[in-house]
Design an enzyme around this catalytic site. Structure first.
Site, PDB file in Angstrom:
ATOM      1  N   GLY A  46       0.959  -1.384  -0.062  1.00  0.00           N
ATOM      2  CA  GLY A  46      -0.240  -0.230  -0.264  1.00  0.00           C
ATOM      3  C   GLY A  46       1.182   0.797  -0.061  1.00  0.00           C
ATOM      4  O   GLY A  46       1.895   1.296   0.742  1.00  0.00           O
ATOM      5  N   GLN A  51       2.907   9.954   1.579  1.00  0.00           N
ATOM      6  CA  GLN A  51       4.438   9.192   1.210  1.00  0.00           C
ATOM      7  C   GLN A  51       5.337   9.677   0.074  1.00  0.00           C
ATOM      8  O   GLN A  51       6.643   9.598   0.096  1.00  0.00           O
ATOM      9  CB  GLN A  51       4.091   7.380   1.189  1.00  0.00           C
ATOM     10  CG  GLN A  51       3.257   6.786   2.579  1.00  0.00           C
ATOM     11  CD  GLN A  51       3.158   5.696   2.923  1.00  0.00           C
ATOM     12  OE1 GLN A  51       2.183   4.518   2.341  1.00  0.00           O
ATOM     13  NE2 GLN A  51       4.586   5.312   2.924  1.00  0.00           N
ATOM     14  N   CYS A  89       5.987  -0.586   7.028  1.00  0.00           N
ATOM     15  CA  CYS A  89       5.468   0.847   5.920  1.00  0.00           C
ATOM     16  C   CYS A  89       7.192   1.086   5.586  1.00  0.00           C
ATOM     17  O   CYS A  89       7.739   0.676   6.020  1.00  0.00           O
ATOM     18  CB  CYS A  89       5.092   1.649   7.095  1.00  0.00           C
ATOM     19  SG  CYS A  89       4.191   3.397   6.274  1.00  0.00           S
ATOM     20  N   HIS A 131      -4.349   1.186   7.777  1.00  0.00           N
ATOM     21  CA  HIS A 131      -2.444   2.005   7.604  1.00  0.00           C
ATOM     22  C   HIS A 131      -2.697   2.856   7.191  1.00  0.00           C
ATOM     23  O   HIS A 131      -2.013   4.025   7.218  1.00  0.00           O
ATOM     24  CB  HIS A 131      -1.427   0.370   7.291  1.00  0.00           C
ATOM     25  CG  HIS A 131      -0.675   0.713   6.953  1.00  0.00           C
ATOM     26  ND1 HIS A 131       0.166   0.546   8.107  1.00  0.00           N
ATOM     27  CD2 HIS A 131      -0.075   1.681   6.204  1.00  0.00           C
ATOM     28  CE1 HIS A 131       1.528   1.197   8.007  1.00  0.00           C
ATOM     29  NE2 HIS A 131       1.421   2.332   6.816  1.00  0.00           N
ATOM     30  N   GLU A 132      -2.800   2.679   5.498  1.00  0.00           N
ATOM     31  CA  GLU A 132      -3.019   3.743   4.505  1.00  0.00           C
ATOM     32  C   GLU A 132      -4.581   5.279   5.155  1.00  0.00           C
ATOM     33  O   GLU A 132      -3.409   6.034   4.650  1.00  0.00           O
ATOM     34  CB  GLU A 132      -3.975   2.975   3.394  1.00  0.00           C
ATOM     35  CG  GLU A 132      -2.903   2.491   2.535  1.00  0.00           C
ATOM     36  CD  GLU A 132      -0.775   2.158   2.972  1.00  0.00           C
ATOM     37  OE1 GLU A 132      -0.610   3.648   3.055  1.00  0.00           O
ATOM     38  OE2 GLU A 132      -0.376   1.563   3.014  1.00  0.00           O
ATOM     39  N   HIS A 135      -2.164   7.189   7.080  1.00  0.00           N
ATOM     40  CA  HIS A 135      -1.409   7.929   6.947  1.00  0.00           C
ATOM     41  C   HIS A 135      -1.770   9.515   6.134  1.00  0.00           C
ATOM     42  O   HIS A 135      -1.738  10.775   6.604  1.00  0.00           O
ATOM     43  CB  HIS A 135      -0.576   7.607   5.504  1.00  0.00           C
ATOM     44  CG  HIS A 135       0.271   6.915   5.479  1.00  0.00           C
ATOM     45  ND1 HIS A 135       1.384   7.450   6.978  1.00  0.00           N
ATOM     46  CD2 HIS A 135       0.423   5.006   5.267  1.00  0.00           C
ATOM     47  CE1 HIS A 135       2.399   6.311   5.849  1.00  0.00           C
ATOM     48  NE2 HIS A 135       1.842   4.785   5.640  1.00  0.00           N
TER      49      HIS A 135
HETATM   50 ZN    ZN Z   1       2.526   3.070   5.853  1.00  0.00          ZN
END
Ligand code: ZN
Length: 159
Positions: A46, A51, A89, A131-132, A135
């Site tokens: 992902g 990021q 990550c 998780h994403e 972010h």
């Molecule tokens: Zn991550």
């Protein structure tokens, strides 16, 4: 398409809240394509736009079992159950840890055509969605990690 540079922990951008996408412009489509290529190169499951240094609410997720998803302005609309699994990550290299996540998560988002989609993920896909989406709020998995994996556990994980 292009491989983008993945921002690493310590860069303050990872702590910022991403802004909604108001219009799906050619730039957003290019961003999605570049993110996909970047994630594949890095062998991740992902990636969030932040990021790669873009503070927009855009994420991609891919698992072997469930395939590939592009989510624009995603929101979790339902969740259930609980799982405690290993997480890592691309922005936090060489760290893995156990997190607590819902077992199933339903996400509502736009796809690249601007259509509203709802996807229910279980297990690894649910974990990846959580998780994403974290972010996009400036959160990292290490913030709420139950415990980090030991060196030995990481070696075993890598095989
Ligand atoms: Zn991550």
């Amino acid at each position: 398409m292009a491989i983008l540079k993945i921002v690493k922990e310590g860069d303050p951008i990872l702590r910022k809240v991403s802004r909604p996408v108001e219009e799906i412009t050619p730039r957003i489509i290019t961003l999605l394509d570049d993110m996909k290529e970047t994630m594949h190169k890095a062998q991740g499951a992902g990636l969030a736009a932040v990021q790669v240094g873009v503070l927009r609410r855009v994420v991609i997720v891919e698992t072997d079992e469930d395939g590939y998803f592009e989510l624009i302005n995603p929101k979790i609309i339902a969740y259930s159950g609980k799982q405690e699994e290993v997480e890592g990550c691309l922005s936090v290299p060489n760290v893995w840890g156990i997190t607590s996540r819902p077992y199933a998560v339903t996400v509502r988002a736009l796809n690249r055509k601007g259509e509203t989609v709802e996807i229910t993920g279980k297990g690894m896909l649910a974990k990846a969605f959580c998780h994403e989406l974290d972010h996009l709020e400036g959160k990292l998995f290490t913030d709420e990690m139950i415990r980090p994996l030991t060196k030995k556990e990481i070696e075993e994980l890598r095989g």
